[in-house]
Design an enzyme around this catalytic site. Structure first.
Site, PDB file in Angstrom:
ATOM      1  N   SER A 174     -15.468 -19.223  11.798  1.00 21.86           N
ATOM      2  CA  SER A 174     -14.678 -18.908  12.989  1.00 21.86           C
ATOM      3  C   SER A 174     -14.725 -17.411  13.292  1.00 21.86           C
ATOM      4  O   SER A 174     -15.800 -16.846  13.487  1.00 21.86           O
ATOM      5  CB  SER A 174     -13.246 -19.401  12.799  1.00 21.86           C
ATOM      6  OG  SER A 174     -12.528 -19.366  14.000  1.00 21.86           O
ATOM      7  N   GLU A 268     -15.944 -29.333  19.120  1.00 24.45           N
ATOM      8  CA  GLU A 268     -15.331 -28.009  19.222  1.00 24.45           C
ATOM      9  C   GLU A 268     -15.497 -27.384  20.604  1.00 24.45           C
ATOM     10  O   GLU A 268     -16.568 -27.473  21.208  1.00 24.45           O
ATOM     11  CB  GLU A 268     -15.967 -27.054  18.209  1.00 24.45           C
ATOM     12  CG  GLU A 268     -15.816 -27.464  16.766  1.00 24.45           C
ATOM     13  CD  GLU A 268     -16.245 -26.341  15.831  1.00 24.45           C
ATOM     14  OE1 GLU A 268     -15.873 -25.184  16.084  1.00 24.45           O
ATOM     15  OE2 GLU A 268     -16.935 -26.635  14.849  1.00 24.45           O
ATOM     16  N   HIS A 298     -13.162 -27.939  14.090  1.00 25.50           N
ATOM     17  CA  HIS A 298     -13.392 -26.540  13.757  1.00 25.50           C
ATOM     18  C   HIS A 298     -13.275 -26.312  12.244  1.00 25.50           C
ATOM     19  O   HIS A 298     -12.280 -26.657  11.624  1.00 25.50           O
ATOM     20  CB  HIS A 298     -12.367 -25.682  14.502  1.00 25.50           C
ATOM     21  CG  HIS A 298     -12.653 -24.222  14.515  1.00 25.50           C
ATOM     22  ND1 HIS A 298     -13.805 -23.692  15.062  1.00 25.50           N
ATOM     23  CD2 HIS A 298     -11.941 -23.155  14.051  1.00 25.50           C
ATOM     24  CE1 HIS A 298     -13.779 -22.377  14.951  1.00 25.50           C
ATOM     25  NE2 HIS A 298     -12.665 -22.031  14.331  1.00 25.50           N
TER      26      HIS A 298
END
Length: 322
Positions: A174, A268, A298
């Site tokens: 991320s 996502e 995610h």
């Protein structure tokens, strides 16, 4: 492992897979609730103390929920010039010539060593290498470039220990994937050697949120909203130009970048960030592999599901291959 099974996994689920997923739902439910708490805000522009506290508590809870389900390695916390850090080390004789520098996610507004431990342990498990985690400073208390400066501090620490740049793998999930790429852009601009390889899990590469998936997959994504993305980028980037490669590494020059593995879930809103990164890297003649996992969310690699195990095995294969 047959890599074809890991490339584009968008076919419908069979009955057996549906049964397995059904069995997993019960144990995954509290983890997904914690993940949702991390990646949500009560209002599009909210980063007030209550929202921020909820996100950080959710991330800490997620790390605690996942950790017992992972074979944990030796955990050795310490400090790098005042910055909290920790080594994850295999508890068997292992190759100490290679090392992984892991950058945790959390939108640059949450995340700590506890959250880092599950994925760092998985990375050490599939490679047999030691993994260095570090707790970079968070926004809004410490906006850009505090996190980037801290990543450089962790990198320089590994160089001080005597590792060659090519002996280091930089991994991130991320916002940690964003940080891993930004670190490489900075090293390249400074004329320094880049890491041997990059591993990016659901990387956030475009703070402008210009990819199609931000709207097209909004209803599919169970954890992240566009409101959340806008909120965290505002407190992290402030009035900075969002197209800067130090904020949106997607728009940087990738010539000379190391071989890169990108993994992303099909559901996502950040899907476009991975797809476009692969395209830009390939245009720059970088060896880049994109693996898409159907129906995954995610940073699914953290969770105790079969596809997470497949993803981590693929990471191990990628890093251990000549």
């Amino acid at each position: 492992m047959d890599r074809k099974k890991l490339s584009l996994r968008l076919k419908p689920k069979g009955r057996k897979e549906e049964e397995v997923l059904g069995q997993e739902d019960h144990r995954l439910a509290p983890m997904l609730r914690a993940l949702k708490a991390i990646h949500s805000v009560t209002a599009p522009d909210s980063m007030d103390p209550e929202d921020l506290a909820r996100q950080r508590a959710g991330q800490e809870l997620l790390g605690r929920l996942v950790a017992p389900m992972i074979v944990m390695k030796k955990w050795e916390p310490f400090q790098i010039k005042g910055m909290p850090a920790a080594w994850v080390k295999p508890d068997w004789p292992h190759d100490k010539r290679r090392v992984i520098l892991y950058c945790h996610g959390g939108g640059y507004t949450s995340g700590n060593l506890g959250y880092s431990r599950p994925l760092a342990s998985k990375l050490s498990n599939v490679t047999g290498w030691e993994t260095l985690c570090f707790e970079y400073r968070l926004a809004p208390e410490h906006p850009f470039p505090a996190a980037v400066d801290d990543a450089r501090r962790a990198w320089d620490y590994l160089m001080y220990l005597g590792y060659g740049a090519r002996d280091v793998v930089v991994a991130g999930d991320s916002a940690g994937g964003n940080l891993a790429l930004v670190l490489c852009h900075q090293l390249k601009e400074a004329g320094r050697q880049l890491p041997g390889r990059l591993v990016l899990m659901s990387p956030w590469t475009d703070m402008t949120a210009s990819g199609r998936s931000y709207t097209q997959r909004a209803e599919l994504d169970p954890t992240i909203t566009l409101d959340y993305v806008r909120a965290v980028r505002e407190v992290y980037a402030g009035g900075q130009e969002l197209t800067s490669p130090l904020l949106s590494p997607l728009f940087g020059n990738f010539e000379g970048f190391p071989p890169t593995l990108i993994q992303v879930g099909s559901n996502e809103i950040l899907f476009s960030d991975s797809l476009r990164l692969r395209e830009r890297m390939q245009t720059a003649n970088v060896h880049c592999r994109l693996e898409v996992f159907s129906d995954m969310w995610h940073v699914f690699q953290m969770f105790p599901v079969r596809k997470a195990a497949l993803a981590m095995e693929s990471i191990g294969n990628f890093l251990l291959e000549p």
